[in-house]
Design a protein around this motif. Structure first.
Motif, short mmCIF file in Angstrom:
data_model
loop_
_atom_site.label_atom_id
_atom_site.label_comp_id
_atom_site.label_asym_id
_atom_site.label_seq_id
_atom_site.Cartn_x
_atom_site.Cartn_y
_atom_site.Cartn_z
N LEU A 6 6.66 2.85 17.27
CA LEU A 6 6.79 4.08 16.47
C LEU A 6 7.63 3.82 15.22
O LEU A 6 7.34 4.36 14.15
N ASP A 7 8.66 2.98 15.36
CA ASP A 7 9.48 2.61 14.20
C ASP A 7 8.64 1.83 13.18
O ASP A 7 8.75 2.05 11.96
N ILE A 8 7.81 0.91 13.67
CA ILE A 8 6.94 0.13 12.79
C ILE A 8 5.94 1.05 12.08
O ILE A 8 5.70 0.92 10.87
N LYS A 9 5.38 2.00 12.83
CA LYS A 9 4.44 2.96 12.23
C LYS A 9 5.12 3.78 11.15
O LYS A 9 4.57 4.02 10.07
N GLY A 10 6.36 4.22 11.44
CA GLY A 10 7.11 5.00 10.45
C GLY A 10 7.41 4.19 9.20
O GLY A 10 7.34 4.70 8.08
N MET A 11 7.73 2.89 9.39
CA MET A 11 8.02 2.02 8.25
C MET A 11 6.77 1.84 7.39
O MET A 11 6.84 1.88 6.15
N LEU A 12 5.61 1.65 8.02
CA LEU A 12 4.36 1.50 7.27
C LEU A 12 4.04 2.77 6.50
O LEU A 12 3.53 2.71 5.37
N GLY A 13 4.34 3.92 7.11
CA GLY A 13 4.11 5.19 6.41
C GLY A 13 4.95 5.32 5.16
O GLY A 13 4.48 5.81 4.12
N LYS A 14 6.21 4.86 5.24
CA LYS A 14 7.09 4.90 4.07
C LYS A 14 6.56 3.98 2.96
O LYS A 14 6.59 4.34 1.78
N VAL A 15 6.09 2.79 3.36
CA VAL A 15 5.54 1.86 2.37
C VAL A 15 4.32 2.48 1.70
O VAL A 15 4.15 2.40 0.47
N LYS A 16 3.47 3.12 2.48
CA LYS A 16 2.26 3.76 1.94
C LYS A 16 2.62 4.80 0.89
O LYS A 16 2.05 4.82 -0.21
N ARG A 17 3.57 5.67 1.21
CA ARG A 17 3.94 6.74 0.27
C ARG A 17 4.63 6.18 -0.97
O ARG A 17 4.39 6.63 -2.10
N TYR B 283 -3.90 -12.64 -2.39
CA TYR B 283 -4.14 -12.87 -3.82
C TYR B 283 -4.84 -11.69 -4.49
O TYR B 283 -4.78 -11.54 -5.73
N LEU B 284 -5.50 -10.86 -3.71
CA LEU B 284 -6.21 -9.70 -4.26
C LEU B 284 -5.29 -8.50 -4.45
O LEU B 284 -5.62 -7.57 -5.19
N SER B 285 -4.13 -8.51 -3.79
CA SER B 285 -3.27 -7.32 -3.79
C SER B 285 -2.84 -6.86 -5.19
O SER B 285 -2.72 -5.65 -5.41
N PRO B 286 -2.59 -7.76 -6.16
CA PRO B 286 -2.20 -7.26 -7.48
C PRO B 286 -3.29 -6.47 -8.20
O PRO B 286 -3.01 -5.75 -9.16
N PHE B 287 -4.52 -6.59 -7.73
CA PHE B 287 -5.64 -5.97 -8.44
C PHE B 287 -6.17 -4.72 -7.74
O PHE B 287 -7.17 -4.15 -8.16
N VAL B 288 -5.50 -4.31 -6.66
CA VAL B 288 -5.91 -3.12 -5.92
C VAL B 288 -4.84 -2.05 -6.07
O VAL B 288 -3.68 -2.25 -5.69
N ASP B 289 -5.21 -0.92 -6.65
CA ASP B 289 -4.27 0.17 -6.85
C ASP B 289 -3.90 0.76 -5.49
O ASP B 289 -4.76 1.28 -4.78
N PRO B 290 -2.62 0.70 -5.10
CA PRO B 290 -2.24 1.21 -3.78
C PRO B 290 -2.43 2.72 -3.64
O PRO B 290 -2.44 3.23 -2.52
N ALA B 291 -2.56 3.41 -4.76
CA ALA B 291 -2.86 4.84 -4.68
C ALA B 291 -4.25 5.07 -4.09
O ALA B 291 -4.53 6.14 -3.52
N ASN B 292 -5.11 4.05 -4.21
CA ASN B 292 -6.46 4.14 -3.67
C ASN B 292 -6.58 3.47 -2.30
O ASN B 292 -7.29 3.95 -1.42
N TYR B 293 -5.89 2.33 -2.14
CA TYR B 293 -5.95 1.59 -0.87
C TYR B 293 -4.67 0.81 -0.72
O TYR B 293 -4.47 -0.22 -1.37
N TRP B 294 -3.77 1.28 0.14
CA TRP B 294 -2.41 0.75 0.20
C TRP B 294 -2.22 -0.51 1.06
O TRP B 294 -1.26 -1.24 0.81
N PRO B 295 -3.04 -0.82 2.09
CA PRO B 295 -2.73 -1.98 2.95
C PRO B 295 -2.59 -3.30 2.20
O PRO B 295 -1.83 -4.18 2.63
N PHE B 296 -3.30 -3.46 1.07
CA PHE B 296 -3.17 -4.71 0.31
C PHE B 296 -1.74 -4.91 -0.19
O PHE B 296 -1.27 -6.03 -0.33
N ALA B 297 -1.05 -3.80 -0.47
CA ALA B 297 0.33 -3.90 -0.94
C ALA B 297 1.21 -4.54 0.13
O ALA B 297 2.11 -5.33 -0.17
N PHE B 298 0.96 -4.21 1.38
CA PHE B 298 1.74 -4.78 2.48
C PHE B 298 1.45 -6.27 2.64
O PHE B 298 2.35 -7.06 2.90
N ILE B 299 0.18 -6.66 2.45
CA ILE B 299 -0.18 -8.08 2.55
C ILE B 299 0.49 -8.87 1.42
O ILE B 299 0.97 -9.99 1.63
N GLY B 300 0.57 -8.26 0.24
CA GLY B 300 1.20 -8.94 -0.89
C GLY B 300 2.67 -9.23 -0.65
O GLY B 300 3.19 -10.27 -1.05
#
Length: 334
Positions: free
Chosen positions: A221-232, A20-37
C-alpha cells in the motif's frame, strides 16, 4: 547458468531501451515511462555488471549490454561527465544554483564550509530554492541586489544590478519561477531560477527502506501510494515545464536557466529544456552527476542551462552536506 544469465540480460536491455523513450513521452499523457526513466542509473550499473560478468566468463554476450549503453550514449553523458574545465576567460560569470532545504543543515561547521565555498568560487549570481531571506547565509554586502518575491521560497542574489525582474506563479509557496534581467561585461541577459513540483516521496521511500516487508500488505500500500504521488507530480511538472519554456521563448535576451527541476535527465522535463538550451553538465562536467543527497540515491535533478550564445567553461557539483541537495556551480563565458 549462462542461459539464465543471457535471458536476464536480454530483459535488462529491453527495460533499459524503454527508459530511453521516457524523455519523449509526456507524463501528463502516460506517466509510467517517467518512473522507468528514474531507474536509469541502476539500469546502467546492471548493464556494466553484465559486461564484466560476460568478460569474466570469456563470452561474447558482453556485446549485448555494451551495445545497449552505446545506443543510449547521449543519456550516459547526462549522468557521467567526461569533460575537463576550460581556462578562465575574459567576460565570464560564475553562477550557482542551490536548494537550501530551509538552511536546516547550515549550522556551525557546515555554515563555515559554505562560507568558504562562496569565498573560493565567488559566484556572481546565486539562485536559491527553498530559502528564507531572514536566515539566508548570503552576505548582503557582497550580494547587494536581491530578488525575493513575497511569499516565495525562491531568490536570486547578485553582485550586479537588475534592469528588470518578474515571476511565474505555479500556485504554491515552494514551487515557482522567477527571473531577472541584467548586464555584465556589457552583455545583457536574463537568468531564471526554477523550482518545479517535487514528487514528495522521500518520506515514503525512507519508510519502505527501513520498515518495509514485501510480504506485508502495508508495504505494498505504501508503494502504491508512492507511485500515485509520482503520477500526480509528473503531470504537474509537465504543465510547469511548458509554462517556463513558453516564457523563456518570449525573452528578447539570451537566457540562463537554473534550479531544482525535480526530474532526472531521462525525463520529459529534461528533454523539453534540452531542446532549447545547453546542459552545463554535459558540456563541462567530470564524474558522476548526483545532485540530491536525500533518501533516494544517484539522482541528478539540479541544473544550469545556457543559451547557445554562451559557452560553459566549467561545471561542478559541490558534494558537501549543506542540504539535501548539493550546490551546482558553472563558469559561463558571455
Amino acid at each position: 547458468m549462462k542461459k539464465t544469465l543471457r535471458w536476464l540480460n536480454i530483459l535488462l536491455i529491453f527495460v533499459t531501451l524503454l527508459s530511453y523513450l521516457s524523455p519523449f513521452v509526456d507524463p501528463a499523457n502516460y506517466w509510467p515511462f517517467a518512473f522507468i526513466g528514474i531507474a536509469y542509473p541502476w539500469l546502467l550499473l546492471l548493464n556494466m555488471l553484465f559486461i564484466l560478468a560476460w568478460v569474466a566468463l570469456k563470452n561474447w554476450y558482453f556485446l549485448f549490454s555494451l551495445g545497449c549503453i552505446l545506443v543510449g550514449w547521449n543519456h550516459f553523458q547526462s549522468f557521467i561527465g567526461l569533460n575537463t574545465a576550460a581556462p578562465i576567460a575574459e567576460k565570464e560569470i560564475t553562477v550557482m544554483t542551490f536548494n537550501a532545504f530551509g538552511y536546516r543543515q547550515l549550522k556551525k561547521e557546515a555554515r563555515k564550509k559554505f562560507d568558504q565555498m562562496l569565498a573560493t568560487y565567488q559566484p556572481d549570481l546565486i539562485a536559491m530554492q527553498e530559502g528564507a531571506s531572514r536566515s539566508s547565509p548570503i552576505d548582503p554586502s557582497v550580494y547587494p541586489y536581491v530578488y525575493h518575491p513575497k511569499g516565495k521560497l525562491l531568490s536570486i542574489h547578485s553582485k550586479h544590478p537588475f534592469a528588470n525582474k518578474g515571476k511565474l506563479d505555479f500556485g504554491n509557496t515552494s514551487n515557482g519561477c522567477i527571473f531577472v534581467d541584467l548586464k555584465v561585461h556589457s552583455r545583457p541577459f536574463r537568468i531564471y531560477n526554477v523550482h518545479l513540483q517535487s514528487n514528495g516521496v522521500s518520506g515514503d521511500a525512507s519508510k519502505i527502506k527501513n520498515e518495509g516487508d514485501l510480504q506485508q500488505k502495508e508495504t505494498w500500500l505504501d508503494i502504491k501510494g508512492m507511485l500515485g504521488k509520482v503520477k500526480r507530480a509528473t503531470a504537474k511538472r509537465s504543465a510547469q515545464t511548458k509554462a517556463v519554456i513558453e516564457h523563456l521563448k518570449t525573452s528578447k535576451l539570451p537566457v540562463i536557466v537554473c534550479g531544482d527541476m525535480n526530474d532526472t535527465p531521462l525525463s520529459y522535463t529534461y528533454q523539453s529544456f534540452a531542446n532549447n538550451l545547453e546542459d552545463g553538465f554535459k558540456e563541462r562536467a567530470m564524474g558522476t552527476g548526483t545532485t540530491y543527497d536525500g533518501t533516494i540515491p544517484v539522482l541528478r535533478i539540479d541544473y544550469i542551462w545556457t543559451d547557445a550564445d554562451f559557452q560553459v567553461q566549467s561545471h561542478q557539483i559541490i558534494k558537501e552536506n549543506f542540504s539535501d541537495h548539493y550546490p551546482v556551480i558553472s563558469r559561463i563565458r558571455l
